[in-house]
Every structure is written in C-alpha cells, then in structure tokens.
Scaffold this active site. Structure first.
Site, mmCIF file in Angstrom:
data_model
loop_
_atom_site.group_PDB
_atom_site.id
_atom_site.type_symbol
_atom_site.label_atom_id
_atom_site.label_comp_id
_atom_site.label_asym_id
_atom_site.label_seq_id
_atom_site.Cartn_x
_atom_site.Cartn_y
_atom_site.Cartn_z
ATOM 1 N N SER A 1 0.804 -1.241 0.000
ATOM 2 C CA SER A 1 0.000 0.000 0.000
ATOM 3 C C SER A 1 0.829 1.280 0.000
ATOM 4 O O SER A 1 0.270 2.359 -0.179
ATOM 5 C CB SER A 1 -0.937 0.021 1.201
ATOM 6 N N LYS B 1 0.373 3.407 -2.913
ATOM 7 C CA LYS B 1 -0.783 4.315 -3.043
ATOM 8 C C LYS B 1 -0.355 5.781 -2.966
ATOM 9 O O LYS B 1 -1.050 6.665 -3.473
ATOM 10 C CB LYS B 1 -1.828 3.989 -1.964
ATOM 11 N N TYR C 1 -3.424 -2.433 -10.408
ATOM 12 C CA TYR C 1 -3.371 -2.266 -8.950
ATOM 13 C C TYR C 1 -2.474 -3.335 -8.295
ATOM 14 O O TYR C 1 -1.625 -3.013 -7.457
ATOM 15 C CB TYR C 1 -4.796 -2.324 -8.375
ATOM 16 N N TYR D 1 -4.778 3.385 8.030
ATOM 17 C CA TYR D 1 -6.140 2.833 8.106
ATOM 18 C C TYR D 1 -6.771 3.140 9.471
ATOM 19 O O TYR D 1 -6.689 4.276 9.931
ATOM 20 C CB TYR D 1 -6.150 1.323 7.795
ATOM 21 N N VAL E 1 1.212 -3.849 3.719
ATOM 22 C CA VAL E 1 1.180 -5.167 4.366
ATOM 23 C C VAL E 1 2.419 -6.007 4.082
ATOM 24 O O VAL E 1 2.556 -7.102 4.621
ATOM 25 C CB VAL E 1 -0.098 -5.990 4.038
HETATM 26 N N1 GLN Z 1 -2.171 -5.276 -2.047
HETATM 27 C C1 GLN Z 1 -2.809 -5.160 -0.760
HETATM 28 C C2 GLN Z 1 -4.315 -5.297 -0.908
HETATM 29 O O1 GLN Z 1 -4.883 -4.799 -1.836
HETATM 30 C C3 GLN Z 1 -2.435 -3.849 -0.152
HETATM 31 C C4 GLN Z 1 -2.981 -3.677 1.232
HETATM 32 C C5 GLN Z 1 -2.050 -2.992 2.181
HETATM 33 O O2 GLN Z 1 -0.838 -2.920 2.004
HETATM 34 N N2 GLN Z 1 -2.615 -2.538 3.269
HETATM 35 O O3 GLN Z 1 -4.946 -5.910 -0.082
#
Ligand code: GLN
Length: 304
Positions: free
Chosen positions: A63, A66, A188, A240, A258
């Site tokens: 993430s 992003k 993505y 989050y 993650v």
């Molecule tokens: N690729 C992961 C997902 O879409 C990214 C989530 C994350 O890093 N929090 O679930």
C-alpha cells in the site's frame, strides 16, 4: 544530535522484539516471506543517507504504492479528483466494504483499497502505459533503476483478489470506476508488488519532505499546496484504522503496507523507511511503528 547514533540505539533495542505480530497471509506469496527481518534507512534532503540491518533487502511495498499513484494523479487533476474520493479517515480496515454502500460508492480516502482503486482508475486515464509510468515515477524519485514489479507477488495477489474485485465492481455500479475491472486490478496488483529496499524507499519519499520538489534534481513533482495535502492525508489516513494511534505515537505523516514497510517524513529535513514483515492486527508493521515512535521521541522532533 547524531541521528545515526540514535538509529543504531533504536535498532538494537527493537531488534529483540520479533514475534509480536505475523506476516500477511491473505496474499499467499507474502506468507512465504521470512518474518524475522528488520531494516531502517534514513535519507535527508541535503543528500545524506545511511541504513542499518536489512536496509538493502527488497520487499513488496504494497500500500505504500498508493502514495506514488496519488502523487501521479494529483499532478494532473485538480479539485475534480475530490469529487470521486474523500479525504476523511475511514476508521475501518483497509479492505472494508461497509462504508461504500451508504456513501454511494465514494471511498473515504485514497489510502484505503477502495480509494486507491479509484486513484489507479484515474491514473489509467492519464497515462497511456500506466504500469510503465508507475515504475518510471518511482525509479526517478528513488534515483534507482533497479526497481521492478515482483511477478510472483503480483500473480499471487491477482489470484486472490476477490475482495478488491468486489470493491471495484461495487464502485463501478455507482459510476465511480471507468475501466474494465480485470485491467484495473492488474495495474493495482502490480503497483502493490513493486519491490524496493528501505534505502530506495526513504529516498523516493524525499520530494514529500521537501515541499513537493525532488531535492536532487530540483524537479517539482507537486506544488507546495499539493504536497501539503498529500502529507496531511498520510497523517490522517496513512495507517487505516490505526491512523490516530500512529499520529499519537509518532507525530509524523507516513504510510504503511502489508509487506511490512513503513515510511515517514519530517518536513524540511528527512525521510525514514523501516521494514519488518510482522504485522499487527491492523496490517501495520509492529517493529516499524515501534521504531518510528522511538525515533521521534529520542530526537525530540516531530511535526508538532
Ligand atoms: N495489495 C494489498 C491489498 O490490496 C495492499 C494492502 C495494504 O498494504 N494494506 O490488499
């Protein structure tokens, strides 16, 4: 203050803390990563950098990507972007569906999965070859060509992407996604699979520590105002449903993934990246957050 000494001390204090969390296992390829890895890298806007531990091991940024895609889209779009994605903390897990229905397919912010899907969807309108452009953007900001998509991770996530597909289709039903879902999820999953080291990651965030300008090339990536906005979003939404706790403990804008990576910036000074794959229940690196909390406490500097 000798920041290097502070980091060395923290590294030695935090290293024995393995075992507090667990690696992400909902993406099968991430479950195979050795959990007992720990690296820290610091890069300053005046060109100094150093790292410790596993700071040169590639890991999946997940993430954290992003932030890059949002910056790429913010370069081109103005206020209209905020009609299709909000800028409030969600208070829900990163892959949650619940708010989308009563908020009419407009995700709360660009850092939960739903919001990031909208951003990537817009990016696909703006760039003819989106995957190439994402890599190019990251490589330029990290000043490193050895940054690539980890095909194994991307494939593994693509094979288990029902939740992200559901988010995408749901938003599409509200008219908030333009592209074909398979194409969107492909871009993505690839952006999430980008493999980088802590050293590269720290460097690549320096434009955000430098009010939108790449300190090495002098290139303006974002206007001062847009860099302020992106940093504010990291502060309020970067972790989050743990964003409030991260702000409370660390006091810096930052972003996690993650894969176990966490990056944060001190405006006007530096960027710091930490990687350790064991995650807490919110999907954020336990040792990553612990390291950053000790860092701002020990150096007595945050944005406050
Ligand atoms: N690729 C992961 C997902 O879409 C990214 C989530 C994350 O890093 N929090 O679930």
């Amino acid at each position: 203050m000798d920041i290097r000494k502070v980091i060395e001390k923290i590294y030695n204090e935090v290293k024995p803390m393995f075992g507090r969390g667990k690696v992400a296992d909902y993406i099968p390829a991430l479950a195979e990563v050795n959990p007992r890895q720990y690296g820290i890298a610091v890069a300053s806007i005046d060109g100094e950098s150093f790292g410790l531990g596993d700071c040169r091991t590639k890991f999946s940024i997940q993430s954290i990507s992003k932030v890059f895609t949002l910056a790429m889209v913010m370069r081109h779009l103005g206020e209209e972007l905020w009609e299709s994605v909000g800028r409030e903390p969600s208070g829900t897990p990163f892959n949650s569906l619940v708010q989308l229905e009563y908020e009419h397919g407009i995700p709360r912010n660009p850092f939960i999965n739903a919001g990031a899907l909208v951003v990537t969807d817009r990016l696909m309108n703006l760039y003819e070859r989106p995957k190439d452009s994402i890599l190019q953007f990251i490589r330029e900001n990290a000043d490193c060509d050895d940054i690539y998509f980890d095909r194994n991770i991307a494939r593994s996530e693509l094979e288990t992407s029902s939740r992200n597909m559901a988010l995408g289709y749901f938003m599409k039903s509200f008219g908030n996604i333009d592209h074909d879902m398979d194409k969107l999820i492909d871009v993505y999953c690839n952006q999430c699979s980008v493999a980088m080291t802590c050293e590269e990651l720290a460097k690549s965030f320096l434009f955000l520590a430098n009010h939108g300008e790449n300190p090495f090339t002098g290139e303006r990536i974002l206007s001062v105002s847009k860099a302020k906005r992106l940093n504010s979003l990291m502060l309020t939404c970067g972790f989050y449903d743990e964003s409030g706790d991260f702000a409370f403990r660390v006091g810096l804008p930052g972003k996690s993934g993650v894969g176990g990576g966490v990056v944060a910036i001190i405006p006007g000074k530096l960027s710091i990246a930490v990687w350790s794959p064991e995650l807490d229940s919110h999907g954020n690196s336990c040792m990553g957050i612990e390291t950053l909390e000790r860092f701002t406490t020990d150096i007595g500097t945050s944005i406050f």
